[in-house]
Design a protein around this motif. Structure first.
Motif, PDB file in Angstrom:
ATOM      1  N   ASP A  87       0.594  -1.216  -0.018  1.00 37.68           N
ATOM      2  CA  ASP A  87       0.019   0.031  -0.069  1.00 37.68           C
ATOM      3  C   ASP A  87       0.827   1.242  -0.009  1.00 37.68           C
ATOM      4  OD1 ASP A  87      -2.554  -1.465   0.030  1.00 37.68           O
ATOM      5  OD2 ASP A  87      -2.478  -1.479   2.272  1.00 37.68           O
TER       6      ASP A  87
ATOM      7  N   ASN B 189       1.053   6.769   0.146  1.00 37.22           N
ATOM      8  CA  ASN B 189       0.184   5.807   0.190  1.00 37.22           C
ATOM      9  C   ASN B 189      -0.589   5.547  -0.838  1.00 37.22           C
ATOM     10  OD1 ASN B 189      -2.151   4.001   0.782  1.00 37.22           O
ATOM     11  ND2 ASN B 189      -1.925   4.694   2.989  1.00 37.22           N
TER      12      ASN B 189
ATOM     13  N   LYS C 225      -2.616   2.955  -1.760  1.00 36.15           N
ATOM     14  CA  LYS C 225      -3.698   1.905  -1.205  1.00 36.15           C
ATOM     15  C   LYS C 225      -4.712   1.874  -2.420  1.00 36.15           C
ATOM     16  CE  LYS C 225      -6.282   0.025   2.407  1.00 36.15           C
ATOM     17  NZ  LYS C 225      -6.842  -0.197   3.810  1.00 36.15           N
ATOM     18  N   SER C 226      -5.150   3.043  -2.963  1.00 38.52           N
ATOM     19  CA  SER C 226      -6.479   2.765  -3.798  1.00 38.52           C
ATOM     20  C   SER C 226      -5.816   2.579  -5.201  1.00 38.52           C
ATOM     21  CB  SER C 226      -7.203   4.257  -3.866  1.00 38.52           C
ATOM     22  OG  SER C 226      -5.910   5.146  -4.200  1.00 38.52           O
ATOM     23  N   PHE C 227      -4.555   2.403  -5.538  1.00 39.06           N
ATOM     24  CA  PHE C 227      -4.180   2.106  -6.892  1.00 39.06           C
ATOM     25  C   PHE C 227      -4.178   0.749  -7.220  1.00 39.06           C
ATOM     26  CE2 PHE C 227      -1.238   5.976  -8.141  1.00 39.06           C
ATOM     27  CZ  PHE C 227      -2.091   6.739  -7.294  1.00 39.06           C
ATOM     28  N   SER C 228      -4.360   0.299  -8.201  1.00 37.63           N
ATOM     29  CA  SER C 228      -4.570  -1.186  -8.816  1.00 37.63           C
ATOM     30  C   SER C 228      -2.994  -1.756  -8.747  1.00 37.63           C
ATOM     31  CB  SER C 228      -4.931  -1.421 -10.153  1.00 37.63           C
ATOM     32  OG  SER C 228      -6.225  -0.874 -10.359  1.00 37.63           O
TER      33      SER C 228
END
Length: 104
Positions: free
Chosen positions: A41, A77, A79-82
């Motif tokens: 992440d 961060n 975290k929301s990335f693929s």
């Protein structure tokens, strides 16, 4: 390259191989380090020099994130990335360092 052995000729193509690592020492020796790589992440960028800016690009070259830093340490961060491969461009006084980063 052409090799001729006992009447048999074989050719091969020569290619340049550029080694990639977690440490990118450019000509000025800025010593940019990105870790961990691969990451889940978040990742960290550190440098001997002040980091001016950090940009994250997709494999297609699309700018996904850009932050002004003005410090020798930076945390990001994603975290929301693929999952996938990203390019991190780190700007210091000495120039730019490009690091290929893998998100698990």
């Amino acid at each position: 390259v052409v090799i001729n052995l006992n009447g048999c000729i074989d050719t091969s193509r020569c290619i340049n191989v550029i080694s990639s690592s977690l440490i990118d020492l450019n000509e000025s020796g800025s010593g940019v380090i990105v870790s961990p790589n691969p990451f889940n992440d978040q990742f960290e960028v550190s440098s001997k020099e002040i980091i001016e800016e950090v940009s994250v690009f997709s494999m297609e070259g699309k700018l996904l994130k850009q932050d002004e830093v003005n410090h020798t340490l930076y945390y990001s961060n994603l975290k929301s990335f693929s999952q996938g491969i990203y390019f991190v461009i780190v700007k210091t006084k000495s120039g730019l360092s490009q690091i290929r980063l893998m998100k698990l």
